[in-house]
Design a protein around this motif. Structure first.
Motif, PDB file in Angstrom:
ATOM      1  N   GLU A   1       2.070  -4.723  63.651  1.00  0.00           N
ATOM      2  CA  GLU A   1       3.347  -5.446  63.572  1.00  0.00           C
ATOM      3  C   GLU A   1       4.150  -4.882  62.416  1.00  0.00           C
ATOM      4  N   ARG A   2       5.443  -4.780  62.649  1.00  0.00           N
ATOM      5  CA  ARG A   2       6.378  -4.303  61.630  1.00  0.00           C
ATOM      6  C   ARG A   2       7.598  -5.230  61.699  1.00  0.00           C
ATOM      7  N   LYS A   3       7.750  -6.103  60.709  1.00  0.00           N
ATOM      8  CA  LYS A   3       8.820  -7.100  60.766  1.00  0.00           C
ATOM      9  C   LYS A   3       9.534  -7.155  59.417  1.00  0.00           C
ATOM     10  N   PHE A   4      10.769  -6.644  59.380  1.00  0.00           N
ATOM     11  CA  PHE A   4      11.552  -6.611  58.151  1.00  0.00           C
ATOM     12  C   PHE A   4      12.973  -7.076  58.423  1.00  0.00           C
ATOM     13  N   ILE A   5      13.579  -7.657  57.388  1.00  0.00           N
ATOM     14  CA  ILE A   5      14.989  -8.026  57.461  1.00  0.00           C
ATOM     15  C   ILE A   5      15.709  -7.403  56.261  1.00  0.00           C
ATOM     16  N   PRO A   6      16.972  -6.977  56.443  1.00  0.00           N
ATOM     17  CA  PRO A   6      17.705  -6.374  55.322  1.00  0.00           C
ATOM     18  C   PRO A   6      18.041  -7.413  54.254  1.00  0.00           C
ATOM     19  N   ILE A   7      18.026  -6.965  52.999  1.00  0.00           N
ATOM     20  CA  ILE A   7      18.343  -7.832  51.869  1.00  0.00           C
ATOM     21  C   ILE A   7      19.597  -7.293  51.181  1.00  0.00           C
ATOM     22  N   ASN A   8      20.540  -8.188  50.955  1.00  0.00           N
ATOM     23  CA  ASN A   8      21.811  -7.793  50.333  1.00  0.00           C
ATOM     24  C   ASN A   8      21.639  -7.712  48.820  1.00  0.00           C
ATOM     25  N   ILE A   9      21.095  -6.599  48.355  1.00  0.00           N
ATOM     26  CA  ILE A   9      20.876  -6.397  46.932  1.00  0.00           C
ATOM     27  C   ILE A   9      21.154  -4.939  46.602  1.00  0.00           C
ATOM     28  N   SER A  10      21.692  -4.714  45.423  1.00  0.00           N
ATOM     29  CA  SER A  10      21.975  -3.366  44.957  1.00  0.00           C
ATOM     30  C   SER A  10      21.276  -3.148  43.620  1.00  0.00           C
ATOM     31  N   ILE A  11      20.497  -2.074  43.517  1.00  0.00           N
ATOM     32  CA  ILE A  11      19.804  -1.715  42.281  1.00  0.00           C
ATOM     33  C   ILE A  11      20.367  -0.385  41.803  1.00  0.00           C
ATOM     34  N   LYS A  12      21.063  -0.405  40.680  1.00  0.00           N
ATOM     35  CA  LYS A  12      21.682   0.813  40.147  1.00  0.00           C
ATOM     36  C   LYS A  12      22.564   1.491  41.194  1.00  0.00           C
ATOM     37  N   GLY A  13      23.264   0.681  41.977  1.00  0.00           N
ATOM     38  CA  GLY A  13      24.154   1.206  43.000  1.00  0.00           C
ATOM     39  C   GLY A  13      23.474   1.596  44.298  1.00  0.00           C
ATOM     40  N   LYS A  14      22.160   1.398  44.385  1.00  0.00           N
ATOM     41  CA  LYS A  14      21.423   1.788  45.589  1.00  0.00           C
ATOM     42  C   LYS A  14      21.121   0.568  46.449  1.00  0.00           C
ATOM     43  N   ARG A  15      21.296   0.757  47.773  1.00  0.00           N
ATOM     44  CA  ARG A  15      21.008  -0.310  48.728  1.00  0.00           C
ATOM     45  C   ARG A  15      19.911   0.153  49.685  1.00  0.00           C
ATOM     46  N   GLY A  16      19.766  -0.549  50.789  1.00  0.00           N
ATOM     47  CA  GLY A  16      18.742  -0.174  51.761  1.00  0.00           C
ATOM     48  C   GLY A  16      17.395  -0.832  51.495  1.00  0.00           C
ATOM     49  N   PHE A  17      17.426  -2.071  50.981  1.00  0.00           N
ATOM     50  CA  PHE A  17      16.194  -2.800  50.686  1.00  0.00           C
ATOM     51  C   PHE A  17      15.917  -3.838  51.778  1.00  0.00           C
ATOM     52  N   TYR A  18      14.628  -4.063  52.023  1.00  0.00           N
ATOM     53  CA  TYR A  18      14.196  -4.975  53.087  1.00  0.00           C
ATOM     54  C   TYR A  18      13.033  -5.831  52.595  1.00  0.00           C
ATOM     55  N   LYS A  19      12.928  -7.023  53.171  1.00  0.00           N
ATOM     56  CA  LYS A  19      11.752  -7.871  52.930  1.00  0.00           C
ATOM     57  C   LYS A  19      11.092  -8.159  54.273  1.00  0.00           C
ATOM     58  N   GLY A  20       9.780  -8.373  54.206  1.00  0.00           N
ATOM     59  CA  GLY A  20       9.038  -8.665  55.423  1.00  0.00           C
ATOM     60  C   GLY A  20       7.592  -8.265  55.267  1.00  0.00           C
ATOM     61  N   ASN A  21       6.981  -7.940  56.377  1.00  0.00           N
ATOM     62  CA  ASN A  21       5.567  -7.548  56.306  1.00  0.00           C
ATOM     63  C   ASN A  21       5.263  -6.477  57.346  1.00  0.00           C
ATOM     64  N   ILE A  22       4.182  -5.762  57.090  1.00  0.00           N
ATOM     65  CA  ILE A  22       3.698  -4.764  58.035  1.00  0.00           C
ATOM     66  C   ILE A  22       2.184  -4.891  58.107  1.00  0.00           C
ATOM     67  N   THR A  23       1.654  -4.820  59.329  1.00  0.00           N
ATOM     68  CA  THR A  23       0.222  -4.999  59.557  1.00  0.00           C
ATOM     69  C   THR A  23      -0.337  -3.765  60.253  1.00  0.00           C
ATOM     70  N   PHE A  24      -1.472  -3.285  59.735  1.00  0.00           N
ATOM     71  CA  PHE A  24      -2.115  -2.087  60.268  1.00  0.00           C
ATOM     72  C   PHE A  24      -3.523  -2.395  60.765  1.00  0.00           C
ATOM     73  N   ASN A  25      -3.914  -1.644  61.785  1.00  0.00           N
ATOM     74  CA  ASN A  25      -5.325  -1.530  62.138  1.00  0.00           C
ATOM     75  C   ASN A  25      -5.813  -0.199  61.571  1.00  0.00           C
ATOM     76  N   ILE A  26      -6.861  -0.252  60.758  1.00  0.00           N
ATOM     77  CA  ILE A  26      -7.389   0.948  60.113  1.00  0.00           C
ATOM     78  C   ILE A  26      -8.808   1.203  60.601  1.00  0.00           C
ATOM     79  N   ASN A  27      -9.024   2.413  61.082  1.00  0.00           N
ATOM     80  CA  ASN A  27     -10.336   2.818  61.546  1.00  0.00           C
ATOM     81  C   ASN A  27     -11.177   3.298  60.363  1.00  0.00           C
ATOM     82  N   ASN A  28     -12.359   2.762  60.230  1.00  0.00           N
ATOM     83  CA  ASN A  28     -13.267   3.178  59.171  1.00  0.00           C
ATOM     84  C   ASN A  28     -14.231   4.227  59.714  1.00  0.00           C
ATOM     85  N   ASP A  29     -13.963   5.491  59.397  1.00  0.00           N
ATOM     86  CA  ASP A  29     -14.841   6.574  59.852  1.00  0.00           C
ATOM     87  C   ASP A  29     -15.772   7.046  58.748  1.00  0.00           C
TER      88      ASP A  29
END
Length: 318
Positions: A255-283
């Protein structure tokens, strides 16, 4: 505490291990302004910087304004800024009061007196019209689940060694969590995240994967280790490439679920909050190393503007 004492730390500290310490600061806020609650980690970072500067100039410069000339033997031309050895959480509500977390990395952890004094001095500052009063400060070992109060109106005695998270602690955590053939790993981001791959925001185009996260995490761990621990990069570039290749071959996004956040850090944007879930194979090759890195990064954040508290997440493994 003088600049010469800071430089002497490399002689008296065992420098072959990661060192992280966590402070929990319990506060009362007069007239909590919505802007303060919305941008709390940024406001608190600025306030702590001013407090440190007024109480301990040398410690302030070591943490917030390290001189590049102090760090020799590393090609800094492409590094726009030196990473900072601390990260501040957002404000959390606890009944009628609030608290926040500060984690310190590397040699600076041994300057608890200076840091505690600066934290107490936060009460002298006004943030967005709000006044913060520090009620108490705890030290927390977040892996060993140990807590000790170090300030409750007065500074109390404590043994700092019991509350330091070391390399071996993180590695043992990873070994304990990676025992089955596959694991589910969830990263729930509590502060906004921005990650680029080849200049493109991979959250925006919905392509963020484990290799992206590992690449940023490994870079941050290596730079922090170099600048604030032992003048050595934690990972070699070849090993980071191995980790990324392994992630591409042994993980998938559930699952990959993010929403954009209206915030600027040192003039930079493109920030998101949410979560990401992985299945990881243990070899039985690099799964433990990947989880070890993810656990380390849970303490210090990843991605763009992590120095300002961005990219903090809660790690869940099952």
């Amino acid at each position: 505490e003088s600049a010469s004492r800071l430089k002497c730390l490399s002689i008296i500290i065992i420098i072959t291990t990661i060192l992280i310490i966590c402070y929990k600061i319990n506060v009362t806020i007069e007239r909590p302004h919505p802007r303060l609650l919305e941008r709390s980690q940024l406001a608190l970072r600025g306030a702590l910087g001013y407090s440190l500067r007024s109480t301990n100039e040398d410690l302030f410069r070591y943490i917030f304004k390290p001189a590049r000339s102090f760090f020799r033997g590393f090609a800094l031309r492409k590094l726009r800024s030196i990473p900072k050895p601390l990260i501040i959480s957002p404000l959390y509500k606890d009944d009628s009061n609030y608290y926040f977390i500060i984690r310190i990395f590397g040699k600076a952890i041994y300057y608890t007196d200076g840091i505690v004094h600066a934290l107490i001095s936060l009460g002298e500052r006004t943030l967005y019209g709000s006044k913060i009063h520090v009620n108490s400060i705890d030290l927390i070992n977040e892996i060993g689940n140990k807590v000790v109060n170090i300030y409750d109106g007065k500074v109390n005695d404590f043994n700092i060694q019991e509350y330091i998270i070391k390399d071996d602690d993180i590695k043992e955590f990873a070994k304990h969590m990676v025992k089955s053939n596959s694991i589910i790993v969830d990263l729930n981001f509590i502060t906004p995240l921005s990650i680029l791959r080849n200049g493109k925001n991979v959250i925006e185009d919905d392509s963020l994967n484990l290799a992206d996260i590992v690449a940023y995490a490994a870079r941050r761990r290596s730079l922090l280790s170099y600048f604030y621990l032992n003048n050595k990069m934690y990972y070699t570039p070849d090993y980071v490439n191995q980790l990324k290749e392994w992630c591409n071959n042994n993980s998938s996004v559930i699952e990959r679920k993010f929403i954009p956040i209206n915030i600027s850090i040192k003039g930079k944007r493109g920030f998101y909050k949410g979560n990401i879930t992985f299945n990881i194979n243990n070899d039985n090759t690099l799964a433990i190393d990947v989880v070890d890195l993810l656990k380390f990064s849970e303490f210090v954040g990843i991605g763009k503007s992590s120095a300002f508290g961005m990219g903090q997440y809660k790690l869940s493994i099952k």
